[in-house]
Scaffold this motif. Structure first.
Motif, mmCIF file in Angstrom:
data_model
loop_
_atom_site.group_PDB
_atom_site.id
_atom_site.type_symbol
_atom_site.label_atom_id
_atom_site.label_comp_id
_atom_site.label_asym_id
_atom_site.label_seq_id
_atom_site.Cartn_x
_atom_site.Cartn_y
_atom_site.Cartn_z
ATOM 1 N N GLU A 59 0.540 3.872 -3.085
ATOM 2 C CA GLU A 59 0.068 5.240 -2.897
ATOM 3 C C GLU A 59 1.087 6.247 -3.423
ATOM 4 O OE1 GLU A 59 -2.497 7.803 0.208
ATOM 5 O OE2 GLU A 59 -1.262 6.202 1.064
ATOM 6 N N GLY A 67 1.280 5.117 -7.613
ATOM 7 C CA GLY A 67 0.074 4.941 -8.407
ATOM 8 C C GLY A 67 0.240 3.942 -9.529
ATOM 9 N N HIS A 74 0.796 -1.223 0.000
ATOM 10 C CA HIS A 74 0.000 0.000 0.000
ATOM 11 C C HIS A 74 0.830 1.276 0.000
ATOM 12 C CE1 HIS A 74 -3.993 -2.029 1.481
ATOM 13 N NE2 HIS A 74 -3.438 -2.637 0.447
ATOM 14 N N ARG A 77 -8.719 6.865 -2.538
ATOM 15 C CA ARG A 77 -7.837 8.032 -2.500
ATOM 16 C C ARG A 77 -7.092 8.204 -3.816
ATOM 17 N NH1 ARG A 77 -6.378 6.018 2.579
ATOM 18 N NH2 ARG A 77 -4.279 5.447 1.861
ATOM 19 N N LEU A 78 -6.803 7.082 -4.475
ATOM 20 C CA LEU A 78 -6.057 7.130 -5.727
ATOM 21 C C LEU A 78 -6.960 7.315 -6.946
ATOM 22 C CD1 LEU A 78 -3.401 4.328 -5.081
ATOM 23 C CD2 LEU A 78 -3.105 6.807 -4.922
ATOM 24 N N LEU A 94 -7.621 3.026 0.162
ATOM 25 C CA LEU A 94 -6.476 3.438 -0.642
ATOM 26 C C LEU A 94 -6.886 3.670 -2.089
ATOM 27 C CD1 LEU A 94 -3.425 3.827 -1.212
ATOM 28 C CD2 LEU A 94 -3.275 1.333 -1.474
#
Length: 396
Positions: A253, A256, A249, A304-305, A301
């Motif tokens: 993050e 990407g 992760h 958020r991406l 996650l």
């Protein structure tokens, strides 16, 4: 660790009636918002055309039919042109294997889980899709593991390739499973990095077969280009196995990079633990497990991406009822589906005849499960208990 030890370490464990989900709060609105888990809606199917199904399974693939399919698929793969797979137009590049689908699918979308050489279950699922509303326009997503553990492996793969060729472009795709990805060709022989691998054994035992080697090499080439995950815009993640585990992760993050080989590997190989909150990532084996909080962390996650995930449909883990939505995964539900009509050789417990399923996409919810109650006598006629399942089946 030797190749043999590695393979052993990755041996796998062993009229319509609508049954609504258990009572619970109202269904969530469209979009990736989460809601308390109530399980999928279930449709019980008992009125397929069983005689037509028997004919579809017992009529062998002639050499001419098989070679025509192979020639057309070889042409599609040549030169790196698009394969005409469903959702392929959403790939960020030709090398993208984790596709973010930016537009609502619109047309019906159906999912078919692990087939493992079970042509009977495959044809039953296709018949159910064909007769459903919008069936001729439906997109069909196979969740991988087309072969191994079943006697009709060549016919299953040929049938899937035939669907890709005969249906309109963009209607069929296959998300690679671990058995599909594990097959490779080197030094004039086929090899597999997973057990059981009876289809690999069958391929190597056919040096004089008119098209076996062509089929095997085409499978290897095809799955090098097949997607590993689909992110649908309503928050449904589609993959064979799991999600990138928690040890990946921070880097995911930061970069990407959804096509990092380790990320793609987890989409294909990770297993879902039915009850655990968390499972430690275990990089000594590709088939480690994730827990419900691991999946929740991934959903946060991914959101958020810019790839909102709220729920998942997958295969990989074999369950007795051929579908499972574990109650522990309440915040972000996970649906596991299988399409096998009988107990596999490595499945020790439970009845011999099973009820394969296919599932229909429902916007903002878990897919709707369709249980296909194939008559037990037909299952035993096609797959007699105790018969040798060598991965080849009858082909003429």
């Amino acid at each position: 660790m030797s190749d043999e030890q590695s393979r052993a370490a990755e041996t796998e464990p062993a009229g319509e009636h609508v049954r609504p989900a258990e009572p619970g709060p109202p269904a969530p609105p469209a979009g990736p918002a989460t809601a308390p888990h109530t399980g999928p809606c279930v449709v019980e199917v008992r009125d397929l055309d069983w005689d037509a199904l028997r004919r579809a399974v017992t009529a062998p693939f002639s050499d001419a039919r098989a070679e025509a399919i192979l020639a057309r698929m070889e042409d599609r793969l040549a030169g790196g042109a698009p394969l005409g797979l469903a959702f392929e137009e959403h790939a960020a590049s030709p090398a993208d294997r984790a596709l973010q689908v930016s537009a609502d699918p619109g047309e019906p979308v159906w999912f078919i889980g692990d087939v493992h050489g079970d042509l009977l279950a495959l044809e039953a699922g296709l018949q159910q899709i064909a007769r459903a509303e919008g069936g001729a326009r439906a997109r069909i997503v196979f969740l991988g593991d087309l072969f191994d553990d079943g006697p009709h492996a060549p016919q299953v793969v040929l049938r899937v390739f035939e669907l890709i060729l005969e249906r309109a472009p963009g209607q069929v795709t296959v998300v690679a499973g671990n058995h599909d990805e594990a097959l490779h060709y080197a030094d004039g022989r086929f090899h597999s990095s997973v057990l059981p691998s009876d289809f690999t054994d069958w391929l190597n035992a056919q040096p004089e077969h008119p098209w076996a080697t062509r089929l095997g090499r085409l499978i290897v080439d095809f799955f090098q280009r097949a997607p590993r995950a689909l992110f649908l815009p309503d928050g449904l993640l589609v993959a064979h196995g799991g999600v990138p585990h928690t040890d990946l992760h921070p880097e995911l993050e930061a970069t990407g990079d959804w096509n990092d080989p380790r990320v793609l590997q987890d989409f294909v190989w990770l297993r879902a633990h039915p009850r655990a909150r968390k499972r430690l990532p275990n990089r000594t084996t590709r088939g480690s497990e994730f827990g419900r909080q691991d999946f929740e962390a991934f959903c946060e996650l991914a959101t958020r991406l810019g790839r909102p995930v709220a729920r998942m449909v997958r295969g990989h883990d074999h369950v007795e009822e051929r579908f499972a939505a574990f109650p522990a995964y309440e915040t972000n539900p996970v649906l596991t589906i299988n399409a096998m009509s009988h107990r596999l050789p490595r499945e020790v417990f439970g009845p011999y005849e099973r009820v394969p399923v296919v599932a229909r996409w429902v916007r903002g919810e878990l897919p709707e499960v369709h249980r296909l109650f194939i008559p037990p006598a037909l299952v035993r006629e096609v797959y007699p208990e105790g018969a040798d399942e060598s991965g080849g089946g009858a082909a003429e």
